[in-house]
Structure formats: structure tokens, C-alpha cells
Design a protein around this motif. Sequence first.
Motif, mmCIF file in Angstrom:
data_model
loop_
_atom_site.group_PDB
_atom_site.id
_atom_site.type_symbol
_atom_site.label_atom_id
_atom_site.label_comp_id
_atom_site.label_asym_id
_atom_site.label_seq_id
_atom_site.Cartn_x
_atom_site.Cartn_y
_atom_site.Cartn_z
ATOM 1 N N UNK A 1 0.836 -1.193 0.000
ATOM 2 C CA UNK A 1 0.000 0.000 0.000
ATOM 3 C C UNK A 1 0.877 1.252 0.000
ATOM 4 N N UNK A 2 0.305 2.435 -0.300
ATOM 5 C CA UNK A 2 1.090 3.678 -0.277
ATOM 6 C C UNK A 2 1.715 3.978 1.078
ATOM 7 N N UNK A 3 1.181 3.400 2.151
ATOM 8 C CA UNK A 3 1.754 3.627 3.481
ATOM 9 C C UNK A 3 2.826 2.602 3.829
ATOM 10 N N UNK A 4 3.120 1.709 2.876
ATOM 11 C CA UNK A 4 4.173 0.727 3.102
ATOM 12 C C UNK A 4 3.715 -0.570 3.720
ATOM 13 N N UNK A 5 2.421 -0.737 3.944
ATOM 14 C CA UNK A 5 1.914 -1.969 4.531
ATOM 15 C C UNK A 5 1.672 -3.019 3.445
ATOM 16 N N UNK A 6 1.758 -4.275 3.833
ATOM 17 C CA UNK A 6 1.480 -5.378 2.920
ATOM 18 C C UNK A 6 0.001 -5.748 3.015
ATOM 19 N N UNK A 7 -0.615 -5.939 1.870
ATOM 20 C CA UNK A 7 -2.038 -6.281 1.837
ATOM 21 C C UNK A 7 -2.220 -7.563 1.027
#
Length: 272
Positions: free
Chosen positions: A127-133
Motif C-alpha cells: 500500500x502507499x503507506x508501506x503496509x502489505x495487503x
Amino acid sequence: MPCHNQSLNNVTTGQEHNLTKHVRFAASSNKSSSVPVAPISEAVDDVNKQRLNGNCPNGGGLGPDVLNLGPQLKLLPLNSQILELQTIIRDKTTSRGDFVFCADRLIRLVVEEGLNQLPYSECTVTTPTGHMYEGVKFERGNCGVSIMRSGEAMEQGLRDCCRSIRIGKILIQSDEETQEAKVYYAKFPPDINRRKVLLMYPILSTGNTVIEAVQVLIEHGLQPKHIILLSLFSTPHGAKAILQEFPEITLLTTELHPVAPTHFGQKYFGTE
């Protein structure tokens, strides 16, 4: 868009039963009519009422207890929005503009549910916040095929969901002398035998046209289990004929009713 005959604000829990009877071709009040209204099968009517109340299993699909057609016959879960669209499309007083608008809405719902029948694989994105989805993505190798002419009304709905999808066409007409369905034109992607096919035909009456179209696809190397038939309205007879001939096909529709709105193609394209 409000229903021509009844506001959705009047659709309360206590009135659902009466509403269902109203739109499912209750006995006509016009005694002078020379065309009798087809009787409603008790089994089909019961399933329609269960679907409206959200009590039908498998997302509204009819099981062996109704038509003995198995889980390959699937109906969209019925709600007041779908019921209103069906009503407006069937209403003879509906203007062509409203007809096309409501038909396109119903087509989009059917196409979206048809896409849910396609195979997918799991994937992970950042994601744009650096989290994995962890999500899913559809597998490649899908295409649409419309049965001309009314099936072409569903093409834009498919393209709205899948911008780059390839679409083939089949032209089938009934012989004036024998009334048998004959293929006059067929054009598909060259590798259609390796694809999953969304076959589009809005009105299933006798099922003969679809049966002929499926036979053409099989002759081009496509397996019936890779065909998902998308329709808006179907008669029990038409659905039964298709699934008895090709039991591996998935048939998706919004309604089973003995009376099909056969005016659909002419009104949609303005050729009444």
C-alpha cells in the motif's frame, strides 16, 4: 430512478408479499385481453419469494428441489433494487430512455456476478503507506462472446468492468421454413479454446439459440465447463433445456419466470 408503478418507499417488510405477487404477473384485470397470462409455477414463485426475503441458499441459486438442474443454475440474490429494475423493464409504458438506463444497470449487476465465477489467485501488494495487503487477482485468459443482436447490449457492461477484454460474436437466426436455429456468422479470438468465456444473451426463452451458440463454441475447442452464460431473464423451460443439453455450463440470471420479456432487444436498440 423510482418505479413507474410504485415508490420504493412503500416497500416495507409487511408489504413484500403483496409486492412480489404484483410484479410476478398476478391475474390481469383487463378481461377483454385476448392473450392469457401464463400461470406461475408454485415452485418458481416460492423461490422468488424466498429470494426476496433473503432465505434462499447459494446466493439465490435453484437446487434440485425446484427444477432438478443442480447448482449450475445461479440467480442473483433478489432485493428491492433488482425487483424495481425488472419491473421497469417489463412495464409496457416505460420510455426507451428509462428502459435502456435500467437495462444497463441490471446488465452491470449480472456482469459483476459473472466475474465472481471466474478463477483467481491470491496475491500480496504494498500500500502507499508501506503496509502489505493480501488480496486476489483474476487469472488471465478470459473473454466475452455476445449472441447478436440482443447480446450486444451487454458488451458495454462487460467492457466497463474489464477494459481490455476481447469479445467475440455469434449471429444465429431461425430458419423461416423449419424454425431451426442456424449460425450465420461467428468470430472469436484465435485461442478461445484456452479461455474462460462469458457468453452474453439477455433473454432465454426456448434456449434454442444458446444451445446452438454453445455447440459452435465446442466445435472451436472450448470445453462447456469453461462457459458462463450471462442472462437477465430466463424461462424455466429455457434454463432446463440448456442445462440438460450442457450440464457443465454455469447459467447466471436474475429471474426465472414463464413469461420472458422478449421485446428486450427491439426496445433496447429502438427498432420496435
